[in-house]
Design a protein around this motif. Structure first.
Motif, PDB file in Angstrom:
ATOM      1  N   ALA A  27       0.851  -1.190   0.000  1.00  0.00           N
ATOM      2  CA  ALA A  27       0.000   0.000   0.000  1.00  0.00           C
ATOM      3  C   ALA A  27       0.883   1.234   0.000  1.00  0.00           C
ATOM      4  N   GLN A  28       0.619   2.125  -0.890  1.00  0.00           N
ATOM      5  CA  GLN A  28       1.356   3.374  -0.956  1.00  0.00           C
ATOM      6  C   GLN A  28       0.533   4.441  -0.229  1.00  0.00           C
ATOM      7  N   ALA A  29       0.485   4.305   1.100  1.00  0.00           N
ATOM      8  CA  ALA A  29      -0.334   5.220   1.883  1.00  0.00           C
ATOM      9  C   ALA A  29       0.400   5.589   3.157  1.00  0.00           C
ATOM     10  N   TYR A  30       0.013   6.710   3.724  1.00  0.00           N
ATOM     11  CA  TYR A  30       0.608   7.182   4.972  1.00  0.00           C
ATOM     12  C   TYR A  30      -0.528   7.509   5.929  1.00  0.00           C
ATOM     13  N   VAL A  31      -0.436   6.970   7.122  1.00  0.00           N
ATOM     14  CA  VAL A  31      -1.410   7.283   8.153  1.00  0.00           C
ATOM     15  C   VAL A  31      -0.691   8.169   9.161  1.00  0.00           C
ATOM     16  N   GLY A  32      -1.136   9.393   9.252  1.00  0.00           N
ATOM     17  CA  GLY A  32      -0.518  10.343  10.157  1.00  0.00           C
ATOM     18  C   GLY A  32      -0.856  10.047  11.603  1.00  0.00           C
ATOM     19  N   PRO A  33      -0.198  10.732  12.522  1.00  0.00           N
ATOM     20  CA  PRO A  33      -0.451  10.470  13.936  1.00  0.00           C
ATOM     21  C   PRO A  33      -1.871  10.811  14.366  1.00  0.00           C
ATOM     22  N   GLY A  34      -2.453  11.838  13.785  1.00  0.00           N
ATOM     23  CA  GLY A  34      -3.825  12.209  14.146  1.00  0.00           C
ATOM     24  C   GLY A  34      -4.829  11.143  13.724  1.00  0.00           C
ATOM     25  N   ALA A  35      -4.705  10.669  12.494  1.00  0.00           N
ATOM     26  CA  ALA A  35      -5.617   9.640  12.003  1.00  0.00           C
ATOM     27  C   ALA A  35      -5.381   8.316  12.711  1.00  0.00           C
ATOM     28  N   GLY A  36      -4.123   8.020  13.017  1.00  0.00           N
ATOM     29  CA  GLY A  36      -3.811   6.769  13.722  1.00  0.00           C
ATOM     30  C   GLY A  36      -4.386   6.755  15.119  1.00  0.00           C
ATOM     31  N   LEU A  37      -4.206   7.852  15.858  1.00  0.00           N
ATOM     32  CA  LEU A  37      -4.769   7.928  17.206  1.00  0.00           C
ATOM     33  C   LEU A  37      -6.295   7.914  17.185  1.00  0.00           C
ATOM     34  N   THR A  38      -6.881   8.531  16.178  1.00  0.00           N
ATOM     35  CA  THR A  38      -8.338   8.507  16.048  1.00  0.00           C
ATOM     36  C   THR A  38      -8.832   7.085  15.797  1.00  0.00           C
ATOM     37  N   ALA A  39      -8.135   6.358  14.945  1.00  0.00           N
ATOM     38  CA  ALA A  39      -8.531   4.973  14.658  1.00  0.00           C
ATOM     39  C   ALA A  39      -8.394   4.101  15.899  1.00  0.00           C
ATOM     40  N   ILE A  44     -11.022   1.318  20.585  1.00  0.00           N
ATOM     41  CA  ILE A  44     -11.179   1.156  22.032  1.00  0.00           C
ATOM     42  C   ILE A  44     -12.608   1.493  22.456  1.00  0.00           C
ATOM     43  N   ALA A  45     -13.170   2.563  21.891  1.00  0.00           N
ATOM     44  CA  ALA A  45     -14.551   2.933  22.218  1.00  0.00           C
ATOM     45  C   ALA A  45     -15.536   1.858  21.769  1.00  0.00           C
ATOM     46  N   LEU A  46     -15.298   1.250  20.619  1.00  0.00           N
ATOM     47  CA  LEU A  46     -16.173   0.188  20.127  1.00  0.00           C
ATOM     48  C   LEU A  46     -16.114  -1.031  21.041  1.00  0.00           C
ATOM     49  N   ALA A  47     -14.901  -1.401  21.460  1.00  0.00           N
ATOM     50  CA  ALA A  47     -14.754  -2.538  22.371  1.00  0.00           C
ATOM     51  C   ALA A  47     -15.426  -2.248  23.712  1.00  0.00           C
ATOM     52  N   ALA A  48     -15.288  -1.018  24.224  1.00  0.00           N
ATOM     53  CA  ALA A  48     -15.930  -0.659  25.494  1.00  0.00           C
ATOM     54  C   ALA A  48     -17.449  -0.673  25.366  1.00  0.00           C
ATOM     55  N   ALA A  49     -17.968  -0.206  24.247  1.00  0.00           N
ATOM     56  CA  ALA A  49     -19.415  -0.209  24.035  1.00  0.00           C
ATOM     57  C   ALA A  49     -19.964  -1.635  23.988  1.00  0.00           C
ATOM     58  N   ILE A  50     -19.252  -2.532  23.336  1.00  0.00           N
ATOM     59  CA  ILE A  50     -19.690  -3.929  23.279  1.00  0.00           C
ATOM     60  C   ILE A  50     -19.634  -4.551  24.666  1.00  0.00           C
ATOM     61  N   LEU A  51     -18.578  -4.284  25.410  1.00  0.00           N
ATOM     62  CA  LEU A  51     -18.457  -4.814  26.766  1.00  0.00           C
ATOM     63  C   LEU A  51     -19.579  -4.296  27.666  1.00  0.00           C
ATOM     64  N   LEU A  52     -19.855  -3.012  27.613  1.00  0.00           N
ATOM     65  CA  LEU A  52     -20.928  -2.450  28.434  1.00  0.00           C
ATOM     66  C   LEU A  52     -22.303  -2.975  28.017  1.00  0.00           C
ATOM     67  N   ALA A  53     -22.491  -3.239  26.744  1.00  0.00           N
ATOM     68  CA  ALA A  53     -23.759  -3.808  26.290  1.00  0.00           C
ATOM     69  C   ALA A  53     -23.939  -5.213  26.859  1.00  0.00           C
ATOM     70  N   VAL A  54     -22.876  -5.992  26.858  1.00  0.00           N
ATOM     71  CA  VAL A  54     -22.956  -7.342  27.428  1.00  0.00           C
ATOM     72  C   VAL A  54     -23.244  -7.265  28.921  1.00  0.00           C
ATOM     73  N   VAL A  55     -22.565  -6.359  29.621  1.00  0.00           N
ATOM     74  CA  VAL A  55     -22.792  -6.207  31.055  1.00  0.00           C
ATOM     75  C   VAL A  55     -24.228  -5.768  31.312  1.00  0.00           C
ATOM     76  N   GLY A  56     -24.705  -4.808  30.551  1.00  0.00           N
ATOM     77  CA  GLY A  56     -26.049  -4.284  30.771  1.00  0.00           C
ATOM     78  C   GLY A  56     -27.149  -5.275  30.459  1.00  0.00           C
ATOM     79  N   PHE A  57     -26.976  -6.044  29.414  1.00  0.00           N
ATOM     80  CA  PHE A  57     -28.038  -6.955  28.990  1.00  0.00           C
ATOM     81  C   PHE A  57     -27.944  -8.338  29.603  1.00  0.00           C
ATOM     82  N   VAL A  58     -26.789  -8.706  30.123  1.00  0.00           N
ATOM     83  CA  VAL A  58     -26.626 -10.052  30.668  1.00  0.00           C
ATOM     84  C   VAL A  58     -26.375 -10.019  32.174  1.00  0.00           C
ATOM     85  N   TRP A  59     -25.385  -9.265  32.611  1.00  0.00           N
ATOM     86  CA  TRP A  59     -24.957  -9.342  33.996  1.00  0.00           C
ATOM     87  C   TRP A  59     -25.997  -8.797  34.964  1.00  0.00           C
ATOM     88  N   TYR A  60     -26.524  -7.605  34.724  1.00  0.00           N
ATOM     89  CA  TYR A  60     -27.446  -7.012  35.686  1.00  0.00           C
ATOM     90  C   TYR A  60     -28.742  -7.808  35.848  1.00  0.00           C
TER      91      TYR A  60
END
Length: 87
Positions: A27-39, A44-60
């Motif tokens: 790939a002839q592409a460059y991912v800058g630090p801003g785009a990399g940190l955003t990705a 991380i936010a997606l993983a946290a949302a899935i984890l909280l959904a499992v906790v909310g719908f199953v654990w409680y």
């Protein structure tokens, strides 16, 4: 004879095509630090949302069910011990 050579070409084209698709392409592409940190932050936010959904719908609900079951068991055992005894 022409017909058999076309069939053999078709059978050879499928593995060649699959092999060409599977080859890595640089790939002839460059991912800058801003785009990399955003990705990374988005992943991380997606993983946290899935984890909280499992906790909310199953654990409680399971926690509430176990607490209700324990309370019912406590009322049964507390009521049966006091009925037969007189002071």
């Amino acid at each position: 004879m022409r017909h058999s050579s076309l069939n053999s070409l078709r059978f050879a084209a499928v593995p060649i095509t699959v092999g060409a698709i599977c080859l890595p392409v640089t790939a002839q592409a460059y991912v800058g630090p801003g785009a990399g940190l955003t990705a990374i932050g988005t992943l991380i936010a997606l993983a946290a949302a899935i984890l909280l959904a499992v906790v909310g719908f199953v654990w409680y609900p399971m926690k509430r069910m176990m607490r209700n079951r324990a309370e019912r068991q406590d009322t049964r055992t507390a009521g049966s011990g006091d009925e037969g005894r007189r002071e």
